[in-house]
Write an enzyme that holds these catalytic residues in place. Structure first.
Site, PDB file in Angstrom:
ATOM      1  CG  PHE A  74      -2.044   0.981   1.231  1.00  0.00           C
ATOM      2  CD1 PHE A  74      -3.147   0.835   0.566  1.00  0.00           C
ATOM      3  CD2 PHE A  74      -1.917   2.255   2.022  1.00  0.00           C
ATOM      4  CE1 PHE A  74      -4.306   1.562   0.318  1.00  0.00           C
ATOM      5  CE2 PHE A  74      -3.012   3.043   2.118  1.00  0.00           C
ATOM      6  CZ  PHE A  74      -4.015   2.729   1.226  1.00  0.00           C
ATOM      7  CE1 TYR A  91     -10.012   3.675   5.948  1.00  0.00           C
ATOM      8  CE2 TYR A  91      -9.099   4.524   7.986  1.00  0.00           C
ATOM      9  CZ  TYR A  91      -9.081   4.086   6.631  1.00  0.00           C
ATOM     10  OH  TYR A  91      -7.888   4.532   5.997  1.00  0.00           O
ATOM     11  CE  LYS A  92      -8.916   0.779   4.137  1.00  0.00           C
ATOM     12  NZ  LYS A  92      -7.398   0.655   3.904  1.00  0.00           N
ATOM     13  CG  ASP A 119      -1.270  -2.080   6.742  1.00  0.00           C
ATOM     14  OD1 ASP A 119      -2.430  -2.315   7.023  1.00  0.00           O
ATOM     15  OD2 ASP A 119      -1.051  -1.136   6.221  1.00  0.00           O
ATOM     16  NE  ARG A 132     -10.038  -2.340  -3.630  1.00  0.00           N
ATOM     17  CZ  ARG A 132      -9.907  -1.522  -2.338  1.00  0.00           C
ATOM     18  NH1 ARG A 132      -8.613  -2.130  -1.780  1.00  0.00           N
ATOM     19  NH2 ARG A 132     -10.418  -0.716  -1.699  1.00  0.00           N
TER      20      ARG A 132
HETATM   21  C1  LIG Z   1      -6.542   1.701   3.882  1.00  0.00           C
HETATM   22  C2  LIG Z   1      -5.301   1.343   4.243  1.00  0.00           C
HETATM   23  C3  LIG Z   1      -4.413   2.000   5.017  1.00  0.00           C
HETATM   24  C4  LIG Z   1      -4.958   3.413   5.694  1.00  0.00           C
HETATM   25  O1  LIG Z   1      -4.149   4.459   6.170  1.00  0.00           O
HETATM   26  P1  LIG Z   1      -4.579   5.713   6.973  1.00  0.00           P
HETATM   27  O2  LIG Z   1      -3.440   5.966   7.855  1.00  0.00           O
HETATM   28  O3  LIG Z   1      -5.766   5.123   7.694  1.00  0.00           O
HETATM   29  O4  LIG Z   1      -4.825   6.451   5.985  1.00  0.00           O
HETATM   30  C5  LIG Z   1      -3.031   1.726   5.292  1.00  0.00           C
HETATM   31  N1  LIG Z   1      -2.527   0.595   4.824  1.00  0.00           N
HETATM   32  C6  LIG Z   1      -3.468  -0.399   4.065  1.00  0.00           C
HETATM   33  C7  LIG Z   1      -2.861  -1.582   3.545  1.00  0.00           C
HETATM   34  C8  LIG Z   1      -4.558   0.103   3.738  1.00  0.00           C
HETATM   35  O5  LIG Z   1      -5.391  -0.788   3.076  1.00  0.00           O
END
Ligand SMILES: *Cc1c(COP(=O)(O)O)cnc(C)c1O
Length: 407
Positions: free
Chosen positions: A130, A232-233, A207, A381
Site C-alpha cells: 500500500f 473504517y473498512k 499491516d 476492485r
Molecule cells: C486503508 C489502508 C491504510 C490507511 O492508512 P490511513 O493512515 O488510515 O490513511 C493503510 N494501509 C493499508 C494496507 C490500507 O489498506
C-alpha cells in the site's frame, strides 16, 4: 438475459433469503436509493448501533458529563483495542491499542523496531504494498541513511516468498508487509513470513487493514511481533475512525515509541519533569484519544464481534465464489479476467477483475448506481463485506457491468 451472467437474479435473492447473516445486515443503514455498494473495503457501511453510540457519547458523556467523564474515557484506547484484539486479531489482552491512524501507528512501530535492531541497516517491503507503507519505509530510509529492499510482487498473486526469503538477511532490521494485499486481495501466511524473518533476527511489522473483520487472523499463533491496521473498512468504525496497533506482550518493555506523549507515560496525571514510559502497551499512546470516534467504533466492533470472524469469513468466501462464477460466465467474453488469487483461501473479502478500460468502467458503474473501486493498473476492485453485501448486490453489480461492456 437473466442467466447471461451464469446465475439468475432469483438465485441471488434465494441466497440472500437463506443467508445466516441476514439479521446482522439488517443492523446497518441502507439509504433506500437502490445503491449497489461494493466498496465496504474502502469505507464500511454505518451500523445503526454506532450512530446511537456516537450520539450518546456526544450528548451524555460530553455535553452533560464534561470533564467528569474522563475516568470512563481514559482507558478506552486499550479497552476497544482488547475488544478488537480478542475478536479479530488473535491477540491477548493488553496487546492492542486504538489510537491515531494506520500511517502514524506504522511509523511508530517501524521506528521502534529499527531502534531495537541497532547495526542493521535494511528495511524490507514489497513493491506492491500500500502506498502509505511504501512511503513510510522510503522516508525512514531517507531520514536514517538506511537501505530499502523491495521484493517484487505479482500484481495478482502477491509477494513472491522465495524473493522475500532472499531479501531478508543478517542486515535486515525490519520486514513490513500487508497481510492482505489491497489491490488483489492476495493473502500472505503470517506464521511463515514471521518465521522467515525471525530466522534472520529481523522483526516484522504487519499491516492488517484489509484483514481484521475480513479473514481470520491469529497473531499469537503466528508469533507475530508488531501490527497495525485501520478500522473504517471491514470494522465499520466510520470515516477516519482511529486505527489499532498491536505489540506482542514480551516486546512491550523492550520497545520505545518515537512519539513521547503524555498519554504514553506511566502516570498521566503526575505530569512529571521527565518522560517515563508506561510499562505496557500504553507507551505507544501519544495524546488525547478521539473519544467520540472510539465510542462509535466500539459499538461497531461489538456488533461484528457478536457474529464472529468464522461466519463473516464464510459469507465473504461465498460472495467471492458467486462473484467469480458470474464474472467467468458473463464477463470473460468481453475481456474481463480475474486479478485475484483463484482459491478462496488465498484472497481476502474482495474480488478484483482486470480490463483495459477498467478506470472508465468504474466511472460508468458509479453513474449506473454501482460503487466499486478502480485500482491501478486496469483493476476493478469489488469489496465483498460479509456483514453488508448481499448476493443480489453482487449479481446486480456484475450484470450492470455486463450491460456496459456489451453496449
Ligand atoms: C486503508 C489502508 C491504510 C490507511 O492508512 P490511513 O493512515 O488510515 O490513511 C493503510 N494501509 C493499508 C494496507 C490500507 O489498506
Amino acid at each position: 438475459m437473466a442467466d447471461s451472467i451464469g446465475r439468475t437474479r432469483e438465485e441471488a435473492a434465494a441466497r440472500d433469503a437463506a443467508d445466516p447473516l441476514r439479521d446482522l445486515a439488517a443492523q446497518f443503514v441502507y439509504s433506500g436509493d437502490g445503491l449497489i455498494y461494493l466498496d465496504g473495503n474502502s469505507l464500511g457501511r454505518a451500523p445503526r448501533v454506532a450512530l446511537v453510540a456516537l450520539r450518546q457519547a456526544a450528548e451524555e458523556e460530553w455535553a452533560h458529563g464534561l470533564i467528569r467523564s474522563w475516568p470512563t474515557w481514559l482507558d478506552l484506547p486499550r479497552q476497544v483495542g482488547d475488544e478488537i484484539g480478542a475478536a479479530f486479531l488473535g491477540a491477548r489482552p493488553g496487546e492492542v491499542l486504538v489510537t491515531d491512524t494506520t500511517t502514524v501507528n506504522l511509523y511508530r512501530l517501524l521506528v521502534a523496531a529499527l531502534d531495537a535492531r541497532p547495526g542493521r541497516s535494511v528495511l524490507v517491503t514489497d513493491d506492491g504494498n500500500f502506498p502509505t507503507d511504501r512511503y513510510l519505509v522510503e522516508g525512514l530510509a531517507h531520514q536514517r541513511g538506511l537501505t530499502v529492499r523491495r521484493v517484487p510482487t505479482d500484481l495478482d498473486g502477491g509477494p513472491d516468498l522465495d524473493s522475500l526469503a532472499r531479501a531478508v538477511d543478517v542486515d535486515t532490521a525490519v520486514v513490513t508487509l500487508s497481510h492482505v494485499a489491497y489491490r488483489s486481495g492476495a493473502v500472505l501466511d503470517l506464521a511463515q513470513v514471521t518465521e522467515l524473518a525471525h530466522q534472520a533476527g529481523a522483526l516484522v511489522v504487519w499491516d492488517l487493514s484489509h484483514s481484521a473483520g475480513a479473514v481470520p487472523v491469529d497473531l499469537a499463533a503466528a508469533g507475530a511481533d508488531l501490527a497495525a491496521g485501520c478500522t473504517y473498512k471491514h470494522l465499520c468504525g466510520g470515516p477516519g475512525s482511529p486505527a489499532y496497533l498491536y505489540v506482542r506482550s514480551d516486546l512491550q518493555g523492550q520497545l520505545t515509541s518515537p512519539i513521547w506523549g503524555w498519554f504514553g507515560t506511566r502516570d498521566l496525571f503526575a505530569m512529571g519533569p521527565r518522560y517515563e514510559p508506561a510499562p505496557d502497551v500504553r507507551r505507544f499512546l501519544g495524546g488525547s484519544p478521539p473519544i467520540l470516534a472510539l465510542r462509535c467504533l466500539q459499538a461497531a466492533v461489538r456488533l461484528l464481534a457478536g457474529t464472529g470472524i468464522a461466519p463473516l469469513h464464510a459469507k465473504a468466501t461465498a460472495l467471492g465464489e458467486f462473484a467469480l462464477d458470474c464474472a467467468q460466465a458473463g464477463l470473460s467474453q468481453y475481456g474481463v479476467a480475474l486479478a485475484s488469487p483463484r482459491a478462496p483461501a488465498d484472497r481476502g473479502a474482495q474480488l478484483t477483475l482486470r480490463h483495459p478500460r477498467a478506470a472508465q468502467l468504474v466511472r460508468e458503474l458509479a453513474t449506473a448506481g454501482v460503487i466499486a473501486d478502480y485500482r491501478e493498473p486496469e483493476r476493478i476492485r469489488l469489496g465483498l463485506s460479509a456483514a453488508t453485501t448481499r448476493f443480489t448486490d453482487v449479481w446486480d453489480g456484475l450484470d450492470r457491468l455486463r450491460v456496459l461492456l456489451a453496449g
